[in-house]
Write an enzyme that holds these catalytic residues in place. Structure first.
Site: not given
Length: 303
Positions: A93, A97, A107, A109, A111, A146, A176, A259-260
């Protein structure tokens, strides 16, 4: 369906991390830090981080391979029948910036996830994608990004790019605020509709395509002249990035719930951020163009 091979996936992910870091170091001129870590509950990872680089103000390219005996709620949300199973997750990941406000944040990632239970077939899936977050939008940059995403998926089905592009638009939406985080890209999760070998090949195409998608944009924009006005707007819009990652992002929630390593999970946050009360850009300004011309969802590959 072909059998999953976690060892092959892990080897590719580690190589991908190394190749991406090497490509970014060539552009920035400053080396990334390397921090290996272990997770007491099982597994660990390698964090590669740059701060106060020549081009990248802050960025991280992280590899993690973690496992446990009880699936975290964020991972079981879409598959409640898997709650309580043992699990294994691995991935790369990254979030970058750049300092220059004309160079977009990015960004990416990729997985792999597998859940197991005694006496039952393992359940596996892939997830991933990449998305671009400009502060001062550029049509050529958006189209290039893209196009690379489209080309990575094309060999595996004509329907994948439109599906994953739409998924990205919907996922990286700040509910939001009622606005998109950026100009999108592709996003997919819980993907196992192809045989394992084909699904893995598709994910490799996505991950291997990242440098082609982003480095030309970074090279074009990193030396664009800018002033305090642009830096101020960049810091304001970075606040939206923080809000999305902390409030809505499933990857952040999974990392914290499982718990990473907190330092690695929160490396996605930008170094300088501002918030203002009910601020709006001046009509007709370059800042307003981000909201009118780039954040609304659109087909960037349409002629």
């Amino acid at each position: 369906m072909s059998t999953p091979s976690p060892s092959a996936i892990k080897a590719w992910l580690l190589d991908l991390q190394s190749r991406i870091v090497a490509g970014l170091e060539d552009v920035d001129g400053k080396p990334f830090l390397k921090d290996s870590w272990e997770r007491p509950e099982g597994g660990g990872g390698i964090s590669r981080l740059i701060e106060e680089g020549n081009v990248l103000e802050r960025g991280g390219v992280n590899f993690s391979h973690v496992m446990g005996t009880n699936l975290p709620p964020s991972a079981a949300a879409a598959r409640p029948e898997l709650a309580g199973r043992a699990w294994e997750a691995m991935g790369v990941s990254l979030v970058l910036h750049p300092r220059n406000p004309y160079a977009p944040t990015v960004h990416m990632n990729v997985r792999f996830f597998e859940a197991t239970a005694e006496g039952q077939e393992p359940v596996w899936w892939f997830g991933g994608g990449m998305d671009l977050t400009p502060y001062y939008g550029n049509v050529d940059d958006a189209r290039h990004f893209h196009q690379i995403c489209h080309d990575a998926l094309a060999p595996y089905g004509d329907d994948l790019h439109p599906r994953f592009k739409k998924w990205c638009d919907e996922y990286f939406y700040i509910k939001h605020r009622k606005e998109a985080r950026g100009v999108g890209g592709i996003f997919f999760d819980d993907f196992n509709e192809l045989p394992f070998d084909e699904a893995f090949a598709m994910v490799q195409k996505v991950g291997d395509g990242f440098l082609d998608a982003y480095l030309p944009i970074l090279q074009r924009r990193k030396d664009t002249p800018y002033g305090e006005r642009e830096r101020d707007f960049q810091a304001y819009r970075r606040g939206r990035y923080v809000e999305f990652n902390l409030v809505w992002d499933r990857g952040t929630h999974f990392g914290l719930q499982s718990g990473g390593r907190t330092e690695a999970i929160l490396m996605s946050l930008p170094p300088i951020v501002k918030w203002r009360y009910d601020w709006h850009p001046e009509d007709g300004s370059a800042e307003a163009a981000l909201y009118t011309d780039f954040l609304p969802h659109r087909d960037w590959l349409a002629s």
